[in-house]
Design a protein around this motif. Structure first.
Motif, PDB file in Angstrom:
ATOM      1  N   GLY A  15       0.662  -1.274  -0.021  1.00 42.76           N
ATOM      2  CA  GLY A  15      -0.205   0.036   0.074  1.00 42.76           C
ATOM      3  C   GLY A  15       0.817   1.336   0.055  1.00 42.76           C
ATOM      4  O   GLY A  15       0.418   2.302  -0.246  1.00 42.76           O
ATOM      5  N   GLY A  16       2.112   1.271   0.145  1.00 43.53           N
ATOM      6  CA  GLY A  16       3.029   2.372   0.333  1.00 43.53           C
ATOM      7  C   GLY A  16       3.569   2.645  -1.129  1.00 43.53           C
ATOM      8  O   GLY A  16       3.158   1.976  -1.979  1.00 43.53           O
ATOM      9  N   SER A  17       4.489   3.545  -1.013  1.00 46.97           N
ATOM     10  CA  SER A  17       5.002   4.296  -2.320  1.00 46.97           C
ATOM     11  C   SER A  17       6.426   4.263  -2.423  1.00 46.97           C
ATOM     12  O   SER A  17       6.967   4.251  -1.309  1.00 46.97           O
ATOM     13  CB  SER A  17       4.443   5.513  -2.669  1.00 46.97           C
ATOM     14  OG  SER A  17       3.028   5.659  -2.635  1.00 46.97           O
ATOM     15  N   LEU A  18       7.044   4.006  -3.572  1.00 49.26           N
ATOM     16  CA  LEU A  18       8.357   4.242  -3.650  1.00 49.26           C
ATOM     17  C   LEU A  18       8.665   4.835  -4.907  1.00 49.26           C
ATOM     18  O   LEU A  18       7.918   5.004  -5.970  1.00 49.26           O
ATOM     19  CB  LEU A  18       9.148   2.946  -3.726  1.00 49.26           C
ATOM     20  CG  LEU A  18       9.432   2.261  -2.261  1.00 49.26           C
ATOM     21  CD1 LEU A  18      10.276   0.817  -2.541  1.00 49.26           C
ATOM     22  CD2 LEU A  18      10.728   2.955  -1.731  1.00 49.26           C
ATOM     23  N   SER A  19       9.755   5.795  -4.951  1.00 44.02           N
ATOM     24  CA  SER A  19      10.052   6.522  -6.324  1.00 44.02           C
ATOM     25  C   SER A  19      11.793   6.082  -6.790  1.00 44.02           C
ATOM     26  O   SER A  19      12.467   6.146  -5.945  1.00 44.02           O
ATOM     27  CB  SER A  19      10.237   8.028  -6.129  1.00 44.02           C
ATOM     28  OG  SER A  19      10.490   8.526  -7.366  1.00 44.02           O
ATOM     29  N   LEU A  20      11.791   5.543  -7.949  1.00 45.13           N
ATOM     30  CA  LEU A  20      12.850   5.060  -8.505  1.00 45.13           C
ATOM     31  C   LEU A  20      13.505   6.385  -9.365  1.00 45.13           C
ATOM     32  O   LEU A  20      12.727   6.854 -10.136  1.00 45.13           O
ATOM     33  CB  LEU A  20      12.690   3.739  -9.223  1.00 45.13           C
ATOM     34  CG  LEU A  20      12.265   2.558  -8.555  1.00 45.13           C
ATOM     35  CD1 LEU A  20      12.364   1.207  -9.451  1.00 45.13           C
ATOM     36  CD2 LEU A  20      13.023   2.371  -7.246  1.00 45.13           C
ATOM     37  N   SER A  21      14.796   6.263  -9.559  1.00 44.60           N
ATOM     38  CA  SER A  21      15.431   7.389 -10.418  1.00 44.60           C
ATOM     39  C   SER A  21      16.418   6.578 -11.187  1.00 44.60           C
ATOM     40  O   SER A  21      17.264   5.503 -10.621  1.00 44.60           O
ATOM     41  CB  SER A  21      16.116   8.331  -9.554  1.00 44.60           C
ATOM     42  OG  SER A  21      15.309   9.249  -8.950  1.00 44.60           O
TER      43      SER A  21
END
Length: 123
Positions: A15-21
């Protein structure tokens, strides 16, 4: 010289979020479409999302539509993958890739790869 370098992976609850770069050389970003692939343990690598050089065209794997967003900033030579509403089945090593758009969509013979970053979603 590593052509593409990913960052932003880690452990997150369902349910959480992550951001990849993914940062690359200007030479690569000025020439190619960009994509994010993933490979879970015991499974084949699959294309998660792809974005054209201009950013005007994107494609997503059916399993991530509405939850993941791919974007790019050519001035910064960086492509991003915003991942929301994460599920345990999103757990995988995520790879950044660069090539012409049809090659990314086909998934084989891709010219440039990053080293991968682990994303683990706990349920």
């Amino acid at each position: 010289q590593v052509p593409l370098v990913e960052s932003g992976g880690g452990l997150v609850q369902a349910g959480g979020s992550l951001s990849l770069s993914c940062a690359g050389s200007g030479r690569i970003f000025s020439s190619y479409a960009m994509g994010w692939f993933r490979q879970a343990t015991g499974k084949e690598r699959e294309l998660v999302a792809a974005i054209s050089w201009t950013g005007g065209t994107t494609n997503y794997h059916d399993s991530v539509k509405g939850r993941f967003t791919i974007s790019r900033d050519n001035a910064k030579s960086t492509v991003y993958l915003q991942m929301n509403s994460l599920k345990s089945e999103d757990t995988a090593v995520y790879y950044c890739a660069a090539d012409y758009y049809p090659v990314l969509m086909g998934g084989s013979g891709v010219r440039y790869w990053g080293q991968g970053t682990q994303v683990t979603v706990s349920s």
